[in-house]
Design a protein around this motif. Structure first.
Motif, PDB file in Angstrom:
ATOM      1  N   TYR A   1      98.944  26.053   0.450  1.00  0.00           N
ATOM      2  CA  TYR A   1      98.221  27.292   0.761  1.00  0.00           C
ATOM      3  C   TYR A   1      96.961  27.010   1.571  1.00  0.00           C
ATOM      4  O   TYR A   1      96.367  25.937   1.467  1.00  0.00           O
ATOM      5  CB  TYR A   1      97.793  28.012  -0.530  1.00  0.00           C
ATOM      6  N   THR A   2      96.553  28.027   2.313  1.00  0.00           N
ATOM      7  CA  THR A   2      95.259  27.969   3.003  1.00  0.00           C
ATOM      8  C   THR A   2      94.247  28.622   2.072  1.00  0.00           C
ATOM      9  O   THR A   2      94.493  29.700   1.539  1.00  0.00           O
ATOM     10  CB  THR A   2      95.355  28.766   4.326  1.00  0.00           C
TER      11      THR A   2
ATOM     12  N   VAL B   1      80.381  37.397  13.984  1.00  0.00           N
ATOM     13  CA  VAL B   1      80.832  36.158  13.340  1.00  0.00           C
ATOM     14  C   VAL B   1      82.154  35.692  13.969  1.00  0.00           C
ATOM     15  O   VAL B   1      83.097  36.467  14.116  1.00  0.00           O
ATOM     16  CB  VAL B   1      81.029  36.360  11.818  1.00  0.00           C
ATOM     17  N   SER B   2      82.188  34.423  14.357  1.00  0.00           N
ATOM     18  CA  SER B   2      83.428  33.817  14.844  1.00  0.00           C
ATOM     19  C   SER B   2      83.644  32.527  14.085  1.00  0.00           C
ATOM     20  O   SER B   2      82.698  31.756  13.907  1.00  0.00           O
ATOM     21  CB  SER B   2      83.338  33.495  16.335  1.00  0.00           C
ATOM     22  N   MET B   3      84.841  32.309  13.627  1.00  0.00           N
ATOM     23  CA  MET B   3      85.152  31.012  13.010  1.00  0.00           C
ATOM     24  C   MET B   3      86.659  30.874  12.811  1.00  0.00           C
ATOM     25  O   MET B   3      87.375  31.861  12.715  1.00  0.00           O
ATOM     26  CB  MET B   3      84.458  30.844  11.656  1.00  0.00           C
ATOM     27  N   PRO B   4      87.141  29.642  12.788  1.00  0.00           N
ATOM     28  CA  PRO B   4      88.552  29.433  12.494  1.00  0.00           C
ATOM     29  C   PRO B   4      88.754  29.205  10.994  1.00  0.00           C
ATOM     30  O   PRO B   4      87.827  28.793  10.290  1.00  0.00           O
ATOM     31  CB  PRO B   4      88.866  28.133  13.249  1.00  0.00           C
ATOM     32  N   VAL B   5      89.965  29.505  10.518  1.00  0.00           N
ATOM     33  CA  VAL B   5      90.356  29.074   9.163  1.00  0.00           C
ATOM     34  C   VAL B   5      91.635  28.269   9.369  1.00  0.00           C
ATOM     35  O   VAL B   5      92.655  28.818   9.808  1.00  0.00           O
ATOM     36  CB  VAL B   5      90.616  30.271   8.235  1.00  0.00           C
ATOM     37  N   TYR B   6      91.554  26.980   9.128  1.00  0.00           N
ATOM     38  CA  TYR B   6      92.700  26.124   9.445  1.00  0.00           C
ATOM     39  C   TYR B   6      93.756  26.158   8.352  1.00  0.00           C
ATOM     40  O   TYR B   6      93.446  26.277   7.163  1.00  0.00           O
ATOM     41  CB  TYR B   6      92.226  24.686   9.696  1.00  0.00           C
ATOM     42  N   ASP B   7      94.990  26.041   8.796  1.00  0.00           N
ATOM     43  CA  ASP B   7      96.148  26.120   7.909  1.00  0.00           C
ATOM     44  C   ASP B   7      96.142  24.990   6.881  1.00  0.00           C
ATOM     45  O   ASP B   7      95.923  23.825   7.253  1.00  0.00           O
ATOM     46  CB  ASP B   7      97.412  26.036   8.775  1.00  0.00           C
ATOM     47  N   ARG B   8      96.371  25.325   5.644  1.00  0.00           N
ATOM     48  CA  ARG B   8      96.445  24.356   4.530  1.00  0.00           C
ATOM     49  C   ARG B   8      95.226  23.442   4.463  1.00  0.00           C
ATOM     50  O   ARG B   8      95.340  22.231   4.239  1.00  0.00           O
ATOM     51  CB  ARG B   8      97.724  23.525   4.636  1.00  0.00           C
ATOM     52  N   GLN B   9      94.091  24.068   4.683  1.00  0.00           N
ATOM     53  CA  GLN B   9      92.824  23.370   4.508  1.00  0.00           C
ATOM     54  C   GLN B   9      91.960  24.255   3.606  1.00  0.00           C
ATOM     55  O   GLN B   9      92.228  25.444   3.466  1.00  0.00           O
ATOM     56  CB  GLN B   9      92.113  23.184   5.854  1.00  0.00           C
TER      57      GLN B   9
ATOM     58  N   VAL C   1      89.539  23.606 -12.035  1.00  0.00           N
ATOM     59  CA  VAL C   1      89.848  24.547 -10.954  1.00  0.00           C
ATOM     60  C   VAL C   1      89.752  23.834  -9.596  1.00  0.00           C
ATOM     61  O   VAL C   1      90.590  24.039  -8.719  1.00  0.00           O
ATOM     62  CB  VAL C   1      88.914  25.781 -11.009  1.00  0.00           C
ATOM     63  N   GLU C   2      88.758  22.965  -9.463  1.00  0.00           N
ATOM     64  CA  GLU C   2      88.605  22.241  -8.182  1.00  0.00           C
ATOM     65  C   GLU C   2      89.797  21.311  -7.933  1.00  0.00           C
ATOM     66  O   GLU C   2      90.311  21.234  -6.816  1.00  0.00           O
ATOM     67  CB  GLU C   2      87.297  21.437  -8.175  1.00  0.00           C
ATOM     68  N   GLU C   3      90.223  20.610  -8.978  1.00  0.00           N
ATOM     69  CA  GLU C   3      91.407  19.743  -8.846  1.00  0.00           C
ATOM     70  C   GLU C   3      92.609  20.573  -8.424  1.00  0.00           C
ATOM     71  O   GLU C   3      93.409  20.176  -7.579  1.00  0.00           O
ATOM     72  CB  GLU C   3      91.721  19.061 -10.184  1.00  0.00           C
ATOM     73  N   LEU C   4      92.728  21.740  -9.068  1.00  0.00           N
ATOM     74  CA  LEU C   4      93.842  22.629  -8.774  1.00  0.00           C
ATOM     75  C   LEU C   4      93.805  23.080  -7.312  1.00  0.00           C
ATOM     76  O   LEU C   4      94.835  23.114  -6.629  1.00  0.00           O
ATOM     77  CB  LEU C   4      93.768  23.837  -9.730  1.00  0.00           C
ATOM     78  N   MET C   5      92.599  23.393  -6.838  1.00  0.00           N
ATOM     79  CA  MET C   5      92.469  23.809  -5.431  1.00  0.00           C
ATOM     80  C   MET C   5      92.975  22.716  -4.496  1.00  0.00           C
ATOM     81  O   MET C   5      93.694  22.984  -3.532  1.00  0.00           O
ATOM     82  CB  MET C   5      90.990  24.097  -5.102  1.00  0.00           C
ATOM     83  N   LEU C   6      92.591  21.472  -4.807  1.00  0.00           N
ATOM     84  CA  LEU C   6      92.996  20.351  -3.945  1.00  0.00           C
ATOM     85  C   LEU C   6      94.514  20.177  -3.969  1.00  0.00           C
ATOM     86  O   LEU C   6      95.128  19.777  -2.986  1.00  0.00           O
ATOM     87  CB  LEU C   6      92.294  19.070  -4.380  1.00  0.00           C
ATOM     88  N   GLU C   7      95.113  20.506  -5.111  1.00  0.00           N
ATOM     89  CA  GLU C   7      96.564  20.439  -5.231  1.00  0.00           C
ATOM     90  C   GLU C   7      97.213  21.584  -4.439  1.00  0.00           C
ATOM     91  O   GLU C   7      98.182  21.387  -3.707  1.00  0.00           O
ATOM     92  CB  GLU C   7      96.921  20.548  -6.728  1.00  0.00           C
ATOM     93  N   LEU C   8      96.633  22.772  -4.594  1.00  0.00           N
ATOM     94  CA  LEU C   8      97.217  23.963  -3.962  1.00  0.00           C
ATOM     95  C   LEU C   8      97.127  23.933  -2.436  1.00  0.00           C
ATOM     96  O   LEU C   8      97.930  24.566  -1.757  1.00  0.00           O
ATOM     97  CB  LEU C   8      96.510  25.230  -4.473  1.00  0.00           C
ATOM     98  N   LYS C   9      96.159  23.182  -1.913  1.00  0.00           N
ATOM     99  CA  LYS C   9      96.018  23.222  -0.449  1.00  0.00           C
ATOM    100  C   LYS C   9      97.197  22.569   0.279  1.00  0.00           C
ATOM    101  O   LYS C   9      97.345  22.729   1.476  1.00  0.00           O
ATOM    102  CB  LYS C   9      94.678  22.637  -0.018  1.00  0.00           C
ATOM    103  N   LYS C  10      98.052  21.861  -0.499  1.00  0.00           N
ATOM    104  CA  LYS C  10      99.266  21.333   0.128  1.00  0.00           C
ATOM    105  C   LYS C  10     100.150  22.480   0.633  1.00  0.00           C
ATOM    106  O   LYS C  10     100.887  22.336   1.596  1.00  0.00           O
ATOM    107  CB  LYS C  10     100.063  20.489  -0.875  1.00  0.00           C
TER     108      LYS C  10
END
Lengths: 251, 222
Positions: free
Chosen positions: A197-198, A23-31, A186-195
């Motif tokens: 956190y990754t 498995v290869s994949m990137p995890v982008y910062d604050r996304q 929780v989804e709203e919170l995730m969208l807020e937290l991505k500012k």
């Protein structure tokens, strides 16, 4: 966009069974990156690789690399406790400790030796605020955490994680025990937290992946079939296997 | 796996759209026929057909919206539904242009011929051919055929200009020809719009099949 984590040719074996295949994949910062795929495809296994949770399982063998800010987390020199502080995890079922709300939130700091009341109070407030719990819970901080409704328990677990200031948050089906209203919170919170956190989320709920994530990876039988922008994956996947899965024609 | 309920509903939607397409094609053909044969009764009968098309348009739109709301479609299914909504709209507009031609046909049937009709039947043949090909491309998921339709649009535009120039000379020559010439210009304008909307249908077929947005000479998507 910066890569916070880069997974390169990662293989994982449970004994003789190969659960992850190159498995290869990137995890982008604050996304927000979502891993989707049918049960048993390896998405939770892959998620647990990112903070070495699989180390706790016997007979697991891992080859390949997972670089966090360019450093392989599978290096011998990696401080696993430190890694898990930087890369925290929220589980499927909320798992608050049988302690008061306040003690749950500051648990990580206490374990790290922090006993200054002012620091602990400030952290508790900041973390509960970030998890959108402060207003509801500020007057009952000393009540048992397990008395809270499920969605508040789940966000409390998130607050407990935020208190130790992680850089990456892993979420394994974080909404599967929540009703649609609690899920939306929780989804709203995730969208807020991505500012700040990754976030990497494993979800069975494809609409959830489509709603919240910026990037998605579709896995099948331990392989990463397709990885790309969520927008593209859900409107024009390049692989037929992906199309079959996201349009419900799988199987 | 057995055909899913959702697939059956998508198929039903496509069938309704094809039924509508057949009515629209008939309407355009017969409006031109009424014009050429000076058959006011035939032209008159087309207004009822347009009402049927209007009813189908609403029906299809409601079905497509309900499918999106209930199934949260993705990928090819999503593109099909978005494309179907747009094609539905285009077909209804084409039907309206047919009604406009029928109205001109009724007015012209009551008057002596201004001139023998040569270019308008040719233009009609072209526009109706484009409509037919665009619908075939949609039915058979054939983006290559759709591309050929997009390319033929210029031909219809040229014919429209030619018809306009010719009718202008009639109008300059004889004042009493202006009303009839204006009607023929309107017919050519309506036929040109049929060709334009057929191009839109073709562009939507390309989007459905290949996820490429090709319009206004801009191409997006991979």
């Amino acid at each position: 966009m910066d890569q916070k984590i880069e997974i390169k040719d990662l293989d994982l074996f449970y004994g003789s069974f190969q659960a992850l295949k190159a498995v290869s994949m990137p995890v982008y910062d604050r996304q927000i990156t979502a891993l989707i795929g049918p049960s048993g495809c390896g998405k939770s296994t892959l998620l647990r690789c990112l903070n070495r949770m699989n180390d706790l399982i016997s007979e697991v063998r891992i080859t390949g690399r997972a670089l966090l800010d360019g450093v392989n987390i599978y290096d011998r020199s990696t401080d696993v406790e430190g890694l898990r502080k930087r890369v925290g995890m929220v589980f499927q079922r909320p798992n608050p400790f049988p302690l008061p709300i306040y003690e749950n939130v500051v648990y990580g700091l206490r374990v790290a030796g922090e006993n200054d009341k002012k620091t602990l109070d400030q952290t508790a407030e900041k973390s509960l605020k970030a998890a959108w719990l402060w207003d509801q819970l500020k007057d009952k901080l000393h009540q048992p955490a397990i008395s809270l409704p499920l969605d508040q328990q789940q966000r409390l677990c998130l607050a407990r994680l935020l208190a130790v200031e992680p850089e990456v948050i892993l979420m394994d089906e974080p909404c599967s025990s929540l009703d649609p209203i609690a899920t939306a919170k929780v989804e709203e919170l995730m969208l807020e937290l991505k500012k700040d956190y990754t976030i990497v989320i494993v979800t069975h709920n494809m609409q959830q992946a489509a709603r919240v994530s910026d990037f998605s990876g579709y896995m099948l039988l331990g392989e990463m079939i397709e990885f790309g922008e969520t927008k593209t994956l859900f409107t024009n996947p390049s692989q037929k296997l992906t199309e079959d899965y996201i349009t419900g024609r799988f199987g | 796996m057995e055909q899913r309920h959702f697939d059956r509903e998508l198929l039903e939607l496509k069938e309704k759209l094809l039924l509508m397409a057949a009515k629209v094609e008939q309407l355009i053909k017969q409006s031109v026929e009424a014009l050429i044969k000076k058959d006011a009764a035939l032209a008159q009968s087309l207004f009822a057909l347009d009402k049927e098309v209007d009813k189908l348009e609403i029906d299809i739109e409601e079905d497509a919206i309900a499918l999106i709301a209930r199934h949260q479609p993705a990928a090819g299914d999503l593109r099909f539904l978005i494309g179907a909504i747009k094609i539905n709209n285009d077909l209804e507009r084409i039907s309206d242009h047919g009604v406009n031609i029928a109205q001109s046909a009724i007015r012209l049937a009551a008057q002596p011929d201004l001139k023998p009709l040569i270019d308008i039947p040719r233009m009609a043949e072209f526009s109706i051919g484009m409509l037919k090909d665009s619908l075939d491309s949609f039915v058979n998921n054939d983006p290559d055929k759709a591309r050929a339709v997009c390319r033929s649009d210029d031909k219809v535009d040229d014919l429209k200009d030619q018809i306009f120039r010719e009718l202008l000379t009639y109008m300059m020559e004889k004042q009493d020809s202006i009303g009839r010439a204006m009607d023929l210009i309107l017919v050519s304008r309506n036929l040109e719009r049929v060709a334009d909307l057929s191009t839109n249908i073709s562009e939507e077929e390309i989007y459905i099949s290949e996820a490429k947005i090709v319009k206004h000479n801009v191409q997006k998507g991979k």
